[in-house]
Enzyme design. Structure first.
Site, PDB file in Angstrom:
ATOM      1  N   ARG A  29       0.837  -1.195   0.000  1.00  0.00           N
ATOM      2  CA  ARG A  29       0.000   0.000   0.000  1.00  0.00           C
ATOM      3  C   ARG A  29       0.873   1.246   0.000  1.00  0.00           C
ATOM      4  O   ARG A  29       2.040   1.201   0.394  1.00  0.00           O
ATOM      5  CB  ARG A  29      -0.917   0.015   1.227  1.00  0.00           C
ATOM      6  CG  ARG A  29      -1.825  -1.211   1.340  1.00  0.00           C
ATOM      7  CD  ARG A  29      -2.619  -1.166   2.635  1.00  0.00           C
ATOM      8  NE  ARG A  29      -3.514  -2.309   2.774  1.00  0.00           N
ATOM      9  CZ  ARG A  29      -3.206  -3.438   3.388  1.00  0.00           C
ATOM     10  NH1 ARG A  29      -1.998  -3.584   3.924  1.00  0.00           N
ATOM     11  NH2 ARG A  29      -4.085  -4.428   3.478  1.00  0.00           N
TER      12      ARG A  29
ATOM     13  N   LYS B  66      -1.618  -2.065   7.731  1.00  0.00           N
ATOM     14  CA  LYS B  66      -3.021  -1.923   8.088  1.00  0.00           C
ATOM     15  C   LYS B  66      -3.360  -2.870   9.233  1.00  0.00           C
ATOM     16  O   LYS B  66      -3.038  -4.054   9.197  1.00  0.00           O
ATOM     17  CB  LYS B  66      -3.899  -2.246   6.870  1.00  0.00           C
ATOM     18  CG  LYS B  66      -5.350  -1.858   7.043  1.00  0.00           C
ATOM     19  CD  LYS B  66      -6.098  -2.034   5.745  1.00  0.00           C
ATOM     20  CE  LYS B  66      -7.545  -1.577   5.884  1.00  0.00           C
ATOM     21  NZ  LYS B  66      -8.292  -1.739   4.606  1.00  0.00           N
TER      22      LYS B  66
ATOM     23  N   HIS C 272      -2.813   2.348  -5.892  1.00  0.00           N
ATOM     24  CA  HIS C 272      -3.528   1.102  -5.629  1.00  0.00           C
ATOM     25  C   HIS C 272      -3.707   0.262  -6.888  1.00  0.00           C
ATOM     26  O   HIS C 272      -3.850  -0.959  -6.804  1.00  0.00           O
ATOM     27  CB  HIS C 272      -4.893   1.405  -5.004  1.00  0.00           C
ATOM     28  CG  HIS C 272      -5.276   0.434  -3.932  1.00  0.00           C
ATOM     29  ND1 HIS C 272      -4.610   0.364  -2.723  1.00  0.00           N
ATOM     30  CD2 HIS C 272      -6.232  -0.521  -3.888  1.00  0.00           C
ATOM     31  CE1 HIS C 272      -5.168  -0.586  -1.978  1.00  0.00           C
ATOM     32  NE2 HIS C 272      -6.139  -1.149  -2.663  1.00  0.00           N
TER      33      HIS C 272
ATOM     34  N   ARG D 107      -1.050  -2.209  -7.022  1.00  0.00           N
ATOM     35  CA  ARG D 107      -1.308  -3.293  -6.066  1.00  0.00           C
ATOM     36  C   ARG D 107      -2.269  -4.313  -6.683  1.00  0.00           C
ATOM     37  O   ARG D 107      -2.045  -5.518  -6.615  1.00  0.00           O
ATOM     38  CB  ARG D 107      -1.889  -2.699  -4.783  1.00  0.00           C
ATOM     39  CG  ARG D 107      -2.271  -3.706  -3.703  1.00  0.00           C
ATOM     40  CD  ARG D 107      -2.668  -2.921  -2.457  1.00  0.00           C
ATOM     41  NE  ARG D 107      -3.363  -3.720  -1.463  1.00  0.00           N
ATOM     42  CZ  ARG D 107      -2.774  -4.448  -0.527  1.00  0.00           C
ATOM     43  NH1 ARG D 107      -1.463  -4.509  -0.482  1.00  0.00           N
ATOM     44  NH2 ARG D 107      -3.484  -5.123   0.360  1.00  0.00           N
TER      45      ARG D 107
ATOM     46  N   HIS E 126      -3.763  -9.382   3.651  1.00  0.00           N
ATOM     47  CA  HIS E 126      -5.191  -9.469   3.934  1.00  0.00           C
ATOM     48  C   HIS E 126      -5.425 -10.395   5.124  1.00  0.00           C
ATOM     49  O   HIS E 126      -4.886 -11.500   5.180  1.00  0.00           O
ATOM     50  CB  HIS E 126      -5.962 -10.004   2.723  1.00  0.00           C
ATOM     51  CG  HIS E 126      -6.056  -9.020   1.606  1.00  0.00           C
ATOM     52  ND1 HIS E 126      -6.312  -9.398   0.307  1.00  0.00           N
ATOM     53  CD2 HIS E 126      -5.928  -7.667   1.590  1.00  0.00           C
ATOM     54  CE1 HIS E 126      -6.348  -8.315  -0.461  1.00  0.00           C
ATOM     55  NE2 HIS E 126      -6.123  -7.265   0.293  1.00  0.00           N
TER      56      HIS E 126
ATOM     57  N   TYR F 210      -9.995 -11.178  -6.264  1.00  0.00           N
ATOM     58  CA  TYR F 210      -9.135 -11.159  -7.444  1.00  0.00           C
ATOM     59  C   TYR F 210      -9.439 -12.317  -8.380  1.00  0.00           C
ATOM     60  O   TYR F 210      -9.076 -12.270  -9.546  1.00  0.00           O
ATOM     61  CB  TYR F 210      -7.669 -11.170  -7.023  1.00  0.00           C
ATOM     62  CG  TYR F 210      -7.241  -9.874  -6.389  1.00  0.00           C
ATOM     63  CD1 TYR F 210      -6.984  -8.752  -7.164  1.00  0.00           C
ATOM     64  CD2 TYR F 210      -7.135  -9.754  -5.006  1.00  0.00           C
ATOM     65  CE1 TYR F 210      -6.621  -7.555  -6.576  1.00  0.00           C
ATOM     66  CE2 TYR F 210      -6.772  -8.565  -4.415  1.00  0.00           C
ATOM     67  CZ  TYR F 210      -6.517  -7.472  -5.207  1.00  0.00           C
ATOM     68  OH  TYR F 210      -6.168  -6.280  -4.629  1.00  0.00           O
TER      69      TYR F 210
END
Length: 358
Positions: free
Chosen positions: A191, A216, A287, A290, A313, A322
């Protein structure tokens, strides 16, 4: 706080991000409406402080602050100054208000934004009950809008990635730095905030890894960096970074022309500029690299659980989106299995004609 009336007051109620930005993208702090001890505003500040004590991230607290600011200005505008006045019907009225609200471009608030603002209000009132400020939670039975199942933005093609990476002029020191930034984004899928926080010791050249600290959710992780990206990083560190430094003790891996660590907003503007210069019509910024990293790895045969670990994640369901983006795999299966894609079987008369010609 005086009640605001009319069109101007209505708009002022919903200006979430009235931030003073300096030329390098800094943000000024957002304050909640002032209030006396025991007021909604004072209780909201106590709630935010409690989040900090519970080790919530600064970004999460800022988002909750913005959402509470909108709600508090809405109740003040309607002279609902006492906590006891905030009932379930009042909160349902606020929910309808969010649903009816239109931005300056005429578009409604996104469902995710509505859910975020309502979720903050629900958590705020749950906190008030726990702290014995309320005997019951008026928001406990507030029904949230159904979430939308939207695909992420379209990723770049391999050719578009190549066009983008070739935009910076690598004969220029800043261009060399920018190329290494783009390569790092695409290679690691990190990120923008994670890249902005990178320090020199986070890069391990021998192991070809980068350590992402406090990503995150306050999570650390280690990601691989590809050989090509590592070569650009090494060139940047050897040739460009020493020229940009003002303070020799600066720890940031990537530094601006001011010799300081990047602000994430500056990174976004820079990558957006490069995308336009590459004549790529798809919207996006950091992004999109990414997304492109994850999509291209999936199409290349990577297991989705490895992509989950790479992207950081927490839930596999987040990464699983995805699989909807990777159309190339679906096209390959479609061409192999769909009856209309199979070559037609030769007819008997065609076989006879072939025998006769022979």
């Amino acid at each position: 706080m005086p009640r605001k009336k009319g069109k101007k007051g209505y708009k002022a109620t919903h200006r979430l991000r009235q931030r003073d930005k300096d030329k390098r993208g800094g943000n000024a702090a957002q304050n909640l409406p002032s209030g006396e001890a025991g007021s909604l505003a004072q209780l909201a500040e106590s709630y935010l402080e409690n989040l900090a004590v519970r080790n919530y991230t600064a970004d999460t607290i800022e988002g909750r602050r913005d959402a509470l600011k909108v709600f508090l200005l809405w109740v003040v505008e309607r002279e609902l100054l006492e906590l006891s006045e905030i009932t379930k019907p009042i909160l349902e009225s606020y929910q309808r208000h969010l649903w009816r609200w239109r931005k300056t471009n005429g578009k409604p608030l996104g469902i995710s934004t509505q859910r975020s603002r309502l979720g903050t209000v629900k958590d705020f009132f749950a906190h008030l009950v726990k702290q014995n400020h309320l005997p019951a939670n008026p928001a406990s039975e507030l029904e949230m809008p159904r979430p939308e199942k939207c695909l992420p933005q379209e990723s770049l093609s391999l050719q578009e990635v190549k066009q983008l990476l070739n935009v910076p002029d690598t004969t220029d020191p800043l261009g060399l730095r920018d190329r290494s930034i783009l390569e790092t984004f695409y290679s690691t899928g990190m990120r923008r905030g994670e890249l902005a926080k990178l320090e020199l010791h986070d890069l391990n050249r021998d192991r070809q890894t980068i350590r992402l600290r406090q990503g995150k959710g306050h999570k650390d992780r280690v990601v691989p960096v590809g050989t090509r990206a590592l070569k650009w990083l090494e060139r940047y560190l050897d040739e460009t970074r020493p020229k940009l430094l003002i303070d020799p003790n600066e720890k940031a891996l990537f530094v601006t022309s001011y010799g300081e660590a990047f602000n994430p907003d500056v990174l976004s503007r820079m990558v957006s500029k490069f995308i336009k210069r590459a004549e790529i019509t798809k919207p996006g910024s950091c992004h999109i690299l990414r997304h492109s990293c994850a999509t291209h790895m999936l199409e290349g045969g990577a297991d989705i659980r490895f992509i989950q670990q790479l992207l950081g994640h927490e839930k596999l369901e987040t990464t699983a989106i995805y699989t909807h983006v990777s159309i190339e795999q679906l096209k390959a299966v479609h061409s192999k299995t769909h009856p209309a894609e199979k070559p037609p079987e030769p007819r008997p008369d065609d076989q006879e004609n072939d025998t006769g010609n022979a």
